[in-house]
Design an enzyme around this catalytic site. Structure first.
Site, PDB file in Angstrom:
ATOM      1  N   GLU A  65       0.867  -1.305  -0.072  1.00 59.50           N
ATOM      2  CA  GLU A  65       0.066   0.018  -0.092  1.00 59.50           C
ATOM      3  C   GLU A  65       0.978   1.469   0.134  1.00 59.50           C
ATOM      4  O   GLU A  65       0.734   2.244  -0.734  1.00 59.50           O
ATOM      5  CB  GLU A  65      -0.842  -0.107   1.144  1.00 59.50           C
ATOM      6  CG  GLU A  65      -1.981  -1.108   1.159  1.00 59.50           C
ATOM      7  CD  GLU A  65      -2.813  -1.278   2.338  1.00 59.50           C
ATOM      8  OE1 GLU A  65      -2.279  -1.738   3.172  1.00 59.50           O
ATOM      9  OE2 GLU A  65      -3.992  -0.801   2.161  1.00 59.50           O
ATOM     10  N   GLU A  98      -3.581  -9.313   3.909  1.00 58.61           N
ATOM     11  CA  GLU A  98      -4.706  -8.815   5.297  1.00 58.61           C
ATOM     12  C   GLU A  98      -5.526  -9.851   5.323  1.00 58.61           C
ATOM     13  O   GLU A  98      -5.958 -10.053   6.353  1.00 58.61           O
ATOM     14  CB  GLU A  98      -4.901  -7.535   4.963  1.00 58.61           C
ATOM     15  CG  GLU A  98      -3.910  -6.396   5.275  1.00 58.61           C
ATOM     16  CD  GLU A  98      -3.225  -5.874   3.750  1.00 58.61           C
ATOM     17  OE1 GLU A  98      -3.293  -6.639   2.823  1.00 58.61           O
ATOM     18  OE2 GLU A  98      -2.731  -4.914   3.885  1.00 58.61           O
TER      19      GLU A  98
HETATM   20  N1  3HC Z   1       4.157  -7.397  11.628  1.00 57.25           N
HETATM   21  C1  3HC Z   1       5.050  -7.900  12.787  1.00 57.25           C
HETATM   22  N2  3HC Z   1       5.858  -8.927  12.495  1.00 57.25           N
HETATM   23  C2  3HC Z   1       5.887  -9.554  11.389  1.00 57.25           C
HETATM   24  C3  3HC Z   1       5.136  -9.166  10.441  1.00 57.25           C
HETATM   25  C4  3HC Z   1       4.494  -7.969  10.499  1.00 57.25           C
HETATM   26  N3  3HC Z   1       3.649  -7.380   9.420  1.00 57.25           N
HETATM   27  N4  3HC Z   1       5.630  -9.847   9.291  1.00 57.25           N
HETATM   28  C5  3HC Z   1       6.452 -10.811   9.807  1.00 57.25           C
HETATM   29  N5  3HC Z   1       6.701 -10.521  11.125  1.00 57.25           N
HETATM   30  C6  3HC Z   1       7.759 -11.365  11.948  1.00 57.25           C
HETATM   31  C7  3HC Z   1       7.433 -12.778  12.156  1.00 57.25           C
HETATM   32  O1  3HC Z   1       6.496 -13.049  13.155  1.00 57.25           O
HETATM   33  C8  3HC Z   1       8.656 -13.332  12.385  1.00 57.25           C
HETATM   34  O2  3HC Z   1       8.986 -13.091  13.782  1.00 57.25           O
HETATM   35  P1  3HC Z   1      10.166 -14.173  14.517  1.00 57.25           P
HETATM   36  O3  3HC Z   1      11.189 -14.120  13.780  1.00 57.25           O
HETATM   37  O4  3HC Z   1       9.998 -13.380  15.978  1.00 57.25           O
HETATM   38  O5  3HC Z   1       9.257 -15.430  14.588  1.00 57.25           O
HETATM   39  C9  3HC Z   1       9.641 -12.377  11.541  1.00 57.25           C
HETATM   40  O6  3HC Z   1       8.819 -11.261  11.258  1.00 57.25           O
HETATM   41  C10 3HC Z   1       9.998 -13.136  10.252  1.00 57.25           C
HETATM   42  O7  3HC Z   1       9.054 -13.445   9.518  1.00 57.25           O
HETATM   43  P2  3HC Z   1       8.827 -14.697   8.690  1.00 57.25           P
HETATM   44  O8  3HC Z   1       9.435 -15.927   9.612  1.00 57.25           O
HETATM   45  O9  3HC Z   1       7.400 -14.963   8.233  1.00 57.25           O
HETATM   46  O10 3HC Z   1       9.945 -14.532   7.397  1.00 57.25           O
HETATM   47  P3  3HC Z   1       9.724 -14.958   6.075  1.00 57.25           P
HETATM   48  O11 3HC Z   1      10.871 -14.545   5.327  1.00 57.25           O
HETATM   49  O12 3HC Z   1       9.539 -16.353   5.911  1.00 57.25           O
HETATM   50  O13 3HC Z   1       8.483 -14.305   5.391  1.00 57.25           O
HETATM   51  C11 3HC Z   1       6.946 -12.691   4.875  1.00 57.25           C
HETATM   52  C12 3HC Z   1       8.261 -12.823   4.986  1.00 57.25           C
HETATM   53  C13 3HC Z   1       6.308 -13.215   3.587  1.00 57.25           C
HETATM   54  C14 3HC Z   1       6.683 -10.961   4.683  1.00 57.25           C
HETATM   55  C15 3HC Z   1       5.965 -12.931   5.934  1.00 57.25           C
HETATM   56  O14 3HC Z   1       6.606 -12.695   7.318  1.00 57.25           O
HETATM   57  C16 3HC Z   1       4.586 -12.568   5.947  1.00 57.25           C
HETATM   58  O15 3HC Z   1       3.820 -13.077   5.297  1.00 57.25           O
HETATM   59  N6  3HC Z   1       4.235 -11.484   6.856  1.00 57.25           N
HETATM   60  C17 3HC Z   1       2.959 -11.121   7.189  1.00 57.25           C
HETATM   61  C18 3HC Z   1       2.650 -10.101   5.635  1.00 57.25           C
HETATM   62  C19 3HC Z   1       1.391  -9.429   6.090  1.00 57.25           C
HETATM   63  O16 3HC Z   1       0.275 -10.338   6.323  1.00 57.25           O
HETATM   64  N7  3HC Z   1       1.137  -8.038   5.956  1.00 57.25           N
HETATM   65  C20 3HC Z   1       0.009  -7.354   6.333  1.00 57.25           C
HETATM   66  C21 3HC Z   1       0.165  -6.846   7.713  1.00 57.25           C
HETATM   67  S1  3HC Z   1      -1.418  -5.935   8.108  1.00 57.25           S
HETATM   68  C22 3HC Z   1      -1.332  -4.700   7.453  1.00 57.25           C
HETATM   69  O17 3HC Z   1      -0.317  -4.262   6.502  1.00 57.25           O
HETATM   70  C23 3HC Z   1      -2.705  -3.584   7.592  1.00 57.25           C
HETATM   71  C24 3HC Z   1      -2.567  -2.470   6.712  1.00 57.25           C
HETATM   72  O18 3HC Z   1      -3.574  -2.824   5.437  1.00 57.25           O
HETATM   73  C25 3HC Z   1      -3.192  -1.270   7.352  1.00 57.25           C
END
Ligand code: 3HC
Length: 701
Positions: free
Chosen positions: A106, A126
């Site tokens: 975004e 999301e």
């Molecule tokens: N917020 C906080 N922590 C997060 C995070 C996030 N958005 N995304 C990942 N993390 C943390 C994980 O919990 C993990 O923590 P840990 O090491 O303590 O266990 C660490 O970051 C590493 O994450 P992954 O092990 O998942 O790392 P990968 O490299 O395997 O994957 C990724 C990377 C594909 C980016 C994956 O982390 C992911 O899918 N993250 C979430 C993405 C997501 O859903 N984003 C939307 C967030 S909500 C939002 O943006 C609202 C907005 O629209 C207003």
């Protein structure tokens, strides 16, 4: 630590998002970003901006851990931050590498030009957290790309490749080499051209489609019915995207924010966020730190080429690891290899695998009838008949042949891993790897830690889970391990309920409506009733004579009704159709069984059905926790979400119980115990936590 790192390249100001590990767009980062843009606007030496991510990605979006917390006063929200980029009079270019997800994408959509590095993935996931893109994603994306595509991406949460994103119009340019250099070049070019910045809010690519087809959103929502069953977020996503076509941009943003706020405070989102973190937590094993050296698995051997062994072998071939498959008879080996080939061919025919990839995978499989062929394998997985004597005999042979240091794994679903390990001279290398059927499809892997399994062995099989795309959960040795031990409670109570007054279709409907893919009786018919029958007959002698036992399932099996494969089981089936049809013959059989057991049938509410099925399951989870057979409650949730279809939007059984309140679960179990006897005794841990007003998530082992 600077949340935004500033670098100058001529007249271009580079702003690097810096919030490890994934550049979550937390309060400090948003404040720093807005401050830097404002200062850059006012600085005449700056002609353009480039936004990039420090470390391994652009940004994974909002910092999920911040949800529900109040940021320091005056902190800009994500919409404010994105608007300040979009409204900049100087061009703002994104240099995207790694991942731009959720709020990360975004943010990029708020910039005026997007350059992506090779291998980058972008998307709006999301919805998988029970929310919607709440920082303009539902308003900007349909203005930039085809409307149906925007709906599909937002409601599925799928991350797509940079090439697909480029084709769709999300990414403007895929960098050949260094993405930052390409973005700087683009920023300089845009600044020199001097044209007004191209703002996503002013585009209209996807909007016309809705004017031509007013039913578009309703029709799209219908296509999600199966995947979105029981959830609110996907439908809210559709409403917000529709709002992009009926409201002006600012009103659309406001509407999106309102819908986001409703979702983010609801249990559905709390549950799905819990599942997200639980899946990451599961890899953390207190006495096997991340620094433990794990062995490299470059080759595997599977003993047994039945449905299970074949499915396990496919997991290795799928990721390029050569596998030797052992069967005693050539004919059985040929049949097993044919089955694998058939499975792959099926995927090819559906267009999900190329013929070339299938040939490569088949090329990695080598069949043998001589056990000596396992000698070079880094891991040997035994997947033969579930009988202790057979397994022990095979393990003695494996011990004699496998190379020193190889991991020796048993794919048992019920047997004592320690007893199996004891027949070898290297119990430290022995471990359980409990795959779920069909093993090439189901993502759950219960890794069973034996009393003597070494930390290195455990680290290796946990890593292996990741390598072969499974969700691996470490459990301890007990009958049925974690998942099946809990399942047993649920199955037993479902059978008792039948005797007490309900019919299979009522139980199945309650469980389906709760969100499982199917209820226990439909599931039984699908899996085959004969397997459980054989186990019950084998274990009949172990059952205390004063313990309640429902014989309905046995009566059904005695009629040769083994489920779908025989055209009848708990239900009847019409030829070539898998739809269960309630059968009056079964109803009579059940009513007779109640009479025989001296039980007067009564009306049972759906609410009671649900509690009777699921509270004992949760109660068993509590026993498992207090016995130290699972590391934490959330590990049990991961097992149930990935192995048994427990609805993710309820978080898993232990999280679900926490949301209900453990006092209610405990009090109900206490009543069941009084009414139904010993099998329903509340777990000590459940009682303790309930009395202390705590949750399973508070339990720290
Ligand atoms: N917020 C906080 N922590 C997060 C995070 C996030 N958005 N995304 C990942 N993390 C943390 C994980 O919990 C993990 O923590 P840990 O090491 O303590 O266990 C660490 O970051 C590493 O994450 P992954 O092990 O998942 O790392 P990968 O490299 O395997 O994957 C990724 C990377 C594909 C980016 C994956 O982390 C992911 O899918 N993250 C979430 C993405 C997501 O859903 N984003 C939307 C967030 S909500 C939002 O943006 C609202 C907005 O629209 C207003």
């Amino acid at each position: 630590m600077n949340a935004v790192i500033e670098e100058r390249r001529g007249s271009v100001l580079i702003l690097k998002l810096n919030n490890p590990p994934v550049n979550g767009l937390g309060a400090a980062l948003r404040t720093a970003l807005v401050g830097a843009i404002k200062a850059g606007q006012e600085n005449n030496e700056i002609a353009a901006f480039v936004i990039s991510g420090e470390g391994r990605m652009y940004s994974a979006g909002a910092d999920i851990r911040e949800f529900g917390t109040t940021p320091p006063a005056g902190t800009p929200d994500l919409n404010d931050a994105i608007n300040s980029l979009e409204m900049s009079s100087k061009p703002v270019v994104s240099a995207i590498h790694g991942v731009a997800a959720g709020g990360g994408l975004e943010l990029a959509l708020g910039t005026h030009y997007r350059v992506g590095a090779a291998k980058t993935r972008v998307g709006l996931p999301e919805v998988t957290l029970g929310i919607l893109p709440g920082a303009g994603g539902t308003q900007r994306l349909p203005r930039l790309i085809d409307m149906t595509k925007a709906l599909e991406l937002i409601t599925s949460g799928r991350l797509i490749s940079v090439d697909e994103a480029h084709k769709l119009g999300i990414i403007d340019e895929v960098a050949d080499g260094d993405v930052l250099e390409a973005a700087i070049e683009a920023a300089e070019r845009l600044a020199t051209e001097g044209a007004a910045p191209r703002r996503s809010r002013d585009q209209a690519v996807g909007l016309a489609a809705a004017k031509d087809n007013p039913a578009l959103f309703e029709d799209f929502a219908k296509t999600m019915a199966k995947a979105a069953r029981g959830m609110n977020a996907p439908y809210a996503c559709v409403r917000c995207v529709e709002a992009a076509t009926t409201m002006n941009f600012d009103d659309g943003l406001k509407y999106e924010r309102e819908e986001f706020t409703k979702l983010v405070t609801a249990t559905e989102s709390a549950a799905m966020r819990h599942a997200f973190f639980a899946e990451r937590e599961v890899a953390k094993i207190p006495d096997v730190p991340a620094t433990t050296s794990a062995k490299d698995i470059k080759s595997a051997a599977i003993i047994g080429c039945g449905t299970m062994g074949g499915g396990i072998a496919m997991n290795f071939a799928n990721v390029g690891i050569p596998v030797t498959i052992i069967e005693t008879e050539q004919a059985a080996l040929d049949r097993g290899l044919e089955r694998i080939k058939g499975n792959y061919a099926n995927t090819v025919s559906k267009g999900r695998l190329s013929q070339d990839a299938m040939d490569k995978r088949m090329g990695l499989l080598t069949g043998a009838t001589d056990m000596q062929a396992i000698g070079d394998a880094d891991i040997v997985i035994e997947a033969v008949f579930e009988e202790m004597i057979v397994k022990k005999e095979i393990f003695s042979k494996i011990d004699a042949i496998a190379k020193p240091g190889a991991i020796l794994a048993t794919n048992t679903s019920t047997l004592d891993v320690d007893e199996i390990a004891a027949v070898t001279k290297r119990p430290e290398d022995v471990v359980g790897t409990h795959f779920f059927s069909p093993a090439n499809v189901m993502r759950l892997l219960e890794n069973v830690r034996g009393a003597k399994s070494s930390p290195e062995t455990i680290a290796t099989v946990m890593n292996l889970g990741k390598t072969i795309n499974k969700v691996a959960v470490l459990v301890g040795v007990c009958d049925g391990f974690v998942g099946n031990r809990m399942l047993h409670q649920y199955g037993r109570e479902a059978n008792f309920l039948i005797e007490e007054g309900v019919l299979p279709q009522q139980v199945d409907k309650v469980i389906f409506d709760f969100g499982f893919p199917m209820g226990p009786f439909t599931m039984g018919d699908m899996a085959g009733l004969d397997i459980g029958w054989a186990v019950r007959k084998r274990k009949a002698a172990e059952r205390p004579s004063n313990q309640r036992y429902s014989a309905v399932a046995d009566r059904i099996c005695e009629q040769g009704r083994f489920g779908q494969k025989t055209g009848a089981g708990w239900y009847r089936y019409e030829a070539g159709n898998r739809t269960p049809i309630p059968d009056p013959e079964i109803e009579s059989l059940i009513i007779q069984a109640s009479k025989n057991a001296g039980i007067e049938r009564r009306e049972i509410s759906d609410e009671e059905v649900l509690k009777r099925c699921l509270y004992p399951l949760v109660n068993e989870g509590a026993k498992i926790l207090e016995e130290g057979l699972a590391i934490r409650a959330s590990d049990i949730d991961v097992i149930w979400v990935h192995g048994y279809g427990f609805p993710r939007y309820h978080g898993g059984p232990m999280f679900w119980a926490d949301t209900i309140g453990l006092d209610e679960v405990y009090e109900t179990m206490r009543r069941y115990h009084a009414e139904h006897g010993e099998l329903m005794r509340p777990a000590g841990l459940l009682e303790k936590l309930a009395k202390e007003g705590k949750k399973f998530s508070d339990f720290k082992g």
